[in-house]
Scaffold this active site. Structure first.
Site, short mmCIF file in Angstrom:
data_model
loop_
_atom_site.label_atom_id
_atom_site.label_comp_id
_atom_site.label_asym_id
_atom_site.label_seq_id
_atom_site.Cartn_x
_atom_site.Cartn_y
_atom_site.Cartn_z
N SER A 1 0.80 -1.23 0.00
CA SER A 1 0.00 0.00 0.00
C SER A 1 0.83 1.28 0.00
O SER A 1 0.28 2.36 -0.18
CB SER A 1 -0.96 0.02 1.19
OG SER A 1 -0.28 0.23 2.39
N LYS B 1 1.08 4.17 6.94
CA LYS B 1 0.30 5.04 6.03
C LYS B 1 0.84 6.46 6.09
O LYS B 1 1.56 6.84 7.00
CB LYS B 1 -1.18 5.07 6.43
CG LYS B 1 -1.88 3.74 6.44
CD LYS B 1 -2.10 3.21 5.07
CE LYS B 1 -2.79 1.85 5.13
NZ LYS B 1 -2.63 1.11 3.92
#
Length: 141
Positions: free
Chosen positions: A61, A98
Site C-alpha cells: 500500500s 500510512k
C-alpha cells in the site's frame, strides 16, 4: 500494509568505508582509491537509540512512497507526527504504515497505492501513532 517490530538499534555501530565519489550505474570504478573516511550507517540514517526502531514492512500500500513489501523502515518515536508524514500506527489495534493527512480536526490515513482507499478516522476509532518513518532500506538480492 502492516509491519513487524524488529527492535531498537544499538548505539555503537560498525564503521564502513565511505567513498568520495557517486557511483554511476554503468561500469564500476576502483573504490579503494577514493575512500574519503569511515562512517557508520547509524550516522547516515540518523539512528539514535532508544527511541528509534527497525520494522519490517509487509504489503504494497505504500509503493508510491518508495516503501515496498519486505523493506526495513527506520521509525523515530521521538518525532511528532505531522501532516504528510509517513507513520507507523495502530488503528483499532491493527498495525498500519500510512501517510498521515490532517484536514482541520479530521485525520486520514492515506495509502500510496491507488488500489487502496483513504481511511478516515471516525468517532469510535482508536488511533495511536507509534512513530514517523525517517528512512527505509531495501535489499536487492
Amino acid at each position: 500494509m502492516s509491519f513487524i517490530v524488529l527492535g531498537p538499534i544499538a548505539e555503537d555501530g560498525i564503521k564502513v568505508p565511505k567513498c568520495s565519489f557517486r557511483v554511476p550505474a554503468g561500469f564500476p570504478s576502483p573504490a579503494a582509491d577514493h575512500i574519503e573516511k569511515h562512517i557508520s550507517l547509524d550516522e547516515i540514517l540518523n539512528i539514535r537509540a532508544p527511541h528509534v526502531y527497525l520494522i519490517s514492512i509487509a504489503g504494497d500500500s505504500m509503493l508510491g512512497a518508495g516503501i515496498f513489501d519486505g523493506d526495513l523502515a527506520i521509525v523515530d518515536r521521538a518525532l511528532e507526527a505531522g501532516h504528510n508524514d509517513v507513520v507507523v500506527a495502530l488503528l483499532n489495534n491493527e498495525p498500519v504504515c500510512k501517510r498521515l493527512c490532517k484536514r482541520g480536526a479530521q485525520m486520514i490515513l492515506l495509502s500510496e497505492n491507488p488500489k487502496y482507499p483513504p481511511r478516515y478516522i471516525l468517532e469510535g476509532d482508536e488511533l495511536a501513532i507509534w512513530g514517523v518513518i525517517t528512512n527505509s532500506v531495501r535489499r536487492h538480492v
